[in-house]
Design a protein around this motif. Sequence first.
Motif, PDB file in Angstrom:
ATOM      1  N   PRO A  85      51.192  84.215   5.728  1.00  0.00           N
ATOM      2  CA  PRO A  85      51.908  82.998   5.317  1.00  0.00           C
ATOM      3  C   PRO A  85      51.074  82.200   4.325  1.00  0.00           C
ATOM      4  N   MET A  86      51.565  82.082   3.100  1.00  0.00           N
ATOM      5  CA  MET A  86      50.812  81.392   2.058  1.00  0.00           C
ATOM      6  C   MET A  86      51.791  80.831   1.027  1.00  0.00           C
ATOM      7  N   PRO A  87      52.360  79.667   1.290  1.00  0.00           N
ATOM      8  CA  PRO A  87      53.316  79.097   0.337  1.00  0.00           C
ATOM      9  C   PRO A  87      52.629  78.581  -0.921  1.00  0.00           C
ATOM     10  N   ALA A  88      53.311  78.702  -2.034  1.00  0.00           N
ATOM     11  CA  ALA A  88      52.868  78.093  -3.287  1.00  0.00           C
ATOM     12  C   ALA A  88      53.640  76.797  -3.474  1.00  0.00           C
ATOM     13  N   TYR A  89      52.923  75.724  -3.780  1.00  0.00           N
ATOM     14  CA  TYR A  89      53.522  74.417  -3.986  1.00  0.00           C
ATOM     15  C   TYR A  89      53.259  73.921  -5.404  1.00  0.00           C
ATOM     16  N   ILE A  90      54.005  72.915  -5.802  1.00  0.00           N
ATOM     17  CA  ILE A  90      53.631  72.083  -6.939  1.00  0.00           C
ATOM     18  C   ILE A  90      52.736  70.966  -6.400  1.00  0.00           C
ATOM     19  N   PHE A  91      51.563  70.807  -7.012  1.00  0.00           N
ATOM     20  CA  PHE A  91      50.634  69.738  -6.657  1.00  0.00           C
ATOM     21  C   PHE A  91      50.574  68.744  -7.814  1.00  0.00           C
TER      22      PHE A  91
ATOM     23  N   LYS B  99      54.225 100.490   4.896  1.00  0.00           N
ATOM     24  CA  LYS B  99      53.437 100.157   6.079  1.00  0.00           C
ATOM     25  C   LYS B  99      52.963  98.708   5.928  1.00  0.00           C
ATOM     26  N   LEU B 100      53.247  97.912   6.941  1.00  0.00           N
ATOM     27  CA  LEU B 100      52.930  96.487   6.881  1.00  0.00           C
ATOM     28  C   LEU B 100      51.586  96.195   7.542  1.00  0.00           C
ATOM     29  N   PHE B 101      50.762  95.419   6.839  1.00  0.00           N
ATOM     30  CA  PHE B 101      49.520  94.904   7.398  1.00  0.00           C
ATOM     31  C   PHE B 101      49.605  93.386   7.343  1.00  0.00           C
ATOM     32  N   SER B 102      49.842  92.789   8.508  1.00  0.00           N
ATOM     33  CA  SER B 102      50.043  91.349   8.598  1.00  0.00           C
ATOM     34  C   SER B 102      48.724  90.679   8.968  1.00  0.00           C
ATOM     35  N   LEU B 103      48.298  89.734   8.146  1.00  0.00           N
ATOM     36  CA  LEU B 103      47.026  89.046   8.348  1.00  0.00           C
ATOM     37  C   LEU B 103      47.264  87.580   8.678  1.00  0.00           C
ATOM     38  N   PRO B 104      46.388  86.981   9.476  1.00  0.00           N
ATOM     39  CA  PRO B 104      46.489  85.538   9.710  1.00  0.00           C
ATOM     40  C   PRO B 104      45.976  84.758   8.509  1.00  0.00           C
ATOM     41  N   ASN B 105      46.441  83.539   8.385  1.00  0.00           N
ATOM     42  CA  ASN B 105      45.920  82.615   7.379  1.00  0.00           C
ATOM     43  C   ASN B 105      45.328  81.419   8.123  1.00  0.00           C
ATOM     44  N   PRO B 106      44.043  81.497   8.460  1.00  0.00           N
ATOM     45  CA  PRO B 106      43.424  80.407   9.225  1.00  0.00           C
ATOM     46  C   PRO B 106      43.266  79.132   8.420  1.00  0.00           C
TER      47      PRO B 106
ATOM     48  N   TRP C 285      62.402  79.334   3.062  1.00  0.00           N
ATOM     49  CA  TRP C 285      61.766  80.654   3.065  1.00  0.00           C
ATOM     50  C   TRP C 285      62.818  81.744   2.859  1.00  0.00           C
ATOM     51  N   LEU C 286      62.374  82.870   2.343  1.00  0.00           N
ATOM     52  CA  LEU C 286      63.274  83.995   2.126  1.00  0.00           C
ATOM     53  C   LEU C 286      63.414  84.791   3.414  1.00  0.00           C
ATOM     54  N   ASP C 287      64.595  84.778   3.997  1.00  0.00           N
ATOM     55  CA  ASP C 287      64.805  85.377   5.312  1.00  0.00           C
ATOM     56  C   ASP C 287      64.525  86.878   5.335  1.00  0.00           C
ATOM     57  N   VAL C 288      64.747  87.548   4.230  1.00  0.00           N
ATOM     58  CA  VAL C 288      64.564  89.007   4.204  1.00  0.00           C
ATOM     59  C   VAL C 288      63.115  89.377   4.451  1.00  0.00           C
ATOM     60  N   LEU C 289      62.180  88.569   3.972  1.00  0.00           N
ATOM     61  CA  LEU C 289      60.772  88.938   4.037  1.00  0.00           C
ATOM     62  C   LEU C 289      59.974  88.155   5.071  1.00  0.00           C
ATOM     63  N   THR C 290      60.362  86.945   5.395  1.00  0.00           N
ATOM     64  CA  THR C 290      59.554  86.176   6.339  1.00  0.00           C
ATOM     65  C   THR C 290      59.471  86.802   7.727  1.00  0.00           C
ATOM     66  N   PRO C 291      60.450  87.583   8.201  1.00  0.00           N
ATOM     67  CA  PRO C 291      60.246  88.246   9.499  1.00  0.00           C
ATOM     68  C   PRO C 291      59.060  89.213   9.490  1.00  0.00           C
ATOM     69  N   LEU C 292      58.596  89.637   8.311  1.00  0.00           N
ATOM     70  CA  LEU C 292      57.438  90.511   8.244  1.00  0.00           C
ATOM     71  C   LEU C 292      56.154  89.787   8.644  1.00  0.00           C
ATOM     72  N   LEU C 293      56.150  88.466   8.520  1.00  0.00           N
ATOM     73  CA  LEU C 293      54.929  87.719   8.743  1.00  0.00           C
ATOM     74  C   LEU C 293      54.718  87.443  10.216  1.00  0.00           C
ATOM     75  N   ASP C 294      53.545  87.804  10.712  1.00  0.00           N
ATOM     76  CA  ASP C 294      53.212  87.544  12.104  1.00  0.00           C
ATOM     77  C   ASP C 294      52.669  86.128  12.206  1.00  0.00           C
ATOM     78  N   LEU C 295      53.478  85.220  12.731  1.00  0.00           N
ATOM     79  CA  LEU C 295      53.073  83.814  12.843  1.00  0.00           C
ATOM     80  C   LEU C 295      52.665  83.465  14.266  1.00  0.00           C
ATOM     81  N   SER C 296      52.487  84.464  15.126  1.00  0.00           N
ATOM     82  CA  SER C 296      52.231  84.198  16.539  1.00  0.00           C
ATOM     83  C   SER C 296      50.885  83.541  16.779  1.00  0.00           C
ATOM     84  N   TYR C 297      49.975  83.682  15.831  1.00  0.00           N
ATOM     85  CA  TYR C 297      48.633  83.117  16.009  1.00  0.00           C
ATOM     86  C   TYR C 297      48.593  81.636  15.682  1.00  0.00           C
ATOM     87  N   LEU C 298      49.675  81.094  15.105  1.00  0.00           N
ATOM     88  CA  LEU C 298      49.670  79.683  14.704  1.00  0.00           C
ATOM     89  C   LEU C 298      49.870  78.764  15.921  1.00  0.00           C
TER      90      LEU C 298
END
Length: 314
Positions: A226-232, A280-287, A301-314
């Motif tokens: 999980p790594m969103p890009a924003y306007i700052f 093959k998916l390799f899901s990494l945490p974003n600490p 978020w884009l529903d098609v791809l966000t289920p790939l992200l493992d957010l259980s560690y958050l």
Amino acid sequence: MLNRLGSHNANVFKAAKLVITAITALACGLQPAAAHAAPQACLHFNIHNSCGSGKVRGNEYTEGLVKLAFSYSDATYSLSKDYLTCSQKREAQLVEQDKSSLLWAATKPELEVNLIPIRIPIYKGLLGVRLAVIRKQDQPHFLHVNNLDDLKRFTVGQGSDWSDTLILKDAGFSVITASDIHKLYNMLEAKRFDMLPRGVMEPWGELREVNGDTLAIEQSLVIAYPMPAYIFVSPNQPELAARIEAGLNQPIADGSFDNYFFNDELVKEALNKAKVENRKLFSLPNPYLPEATPLNNKSLWLDVLTPLLDLSYL
């Protein structure tokens, strides 16, 4: 200290929204602005960017989002650019010093503390879905990757100031850095490292630009975090930040934001060619993901791809 500074920026931003509402009401004679109506020229913003290579597609995409935001506003804006090639660190410094108005970047804590984040993922989370650019001749080696330890045997190239660099190092990858993407492509060709992970919408156009006949997008793997890009926005321009945020929330609600996103040529190309579901998916945490990240707002978020992200560690 970080929380106090972040709280201060948030309070300034909230105050700016209230001020804008009051100023707009006075300047426009309390007339509500209609979406896409002819601007009444109540307020004008001079947006200046010192950095911004024309070769970086994300700059053009972000300018289009700013234009979309102001199309929902009774304010007007003008844009001037110097086209300097800057590292992300230098670009962020210029925005913090108010020598530039805004930038787009993957979020990380120091950006959210020092600048004003507009917490709307401009690529709907796609930046955190990464495909590796490799040397064509190395593709057979990647076909034998079955687990994360296998993948970590390959050295990784990343930008010295990118959010990804910390994420990948924290996950145990050996990361070699350079100041910009063009140097990284040269280093990959020169065998300084083995793979260059890029956001799923990025490498297709980049490979055409660098004419890398020896390079290709790796065919079997995807790395995701999980790594969103924003306007700052500059901390000295909270009114501009509030105006852009308000102007983006309206097209999100009526579907115009998605229309802009899905009609972007690189996004269309990525969704047609990446075939993420077959990789093959390799899901990494974003600490390093800030707590204020709007992970629960599914419209962002884009529903098609966000289920790939493992957010259980958050």
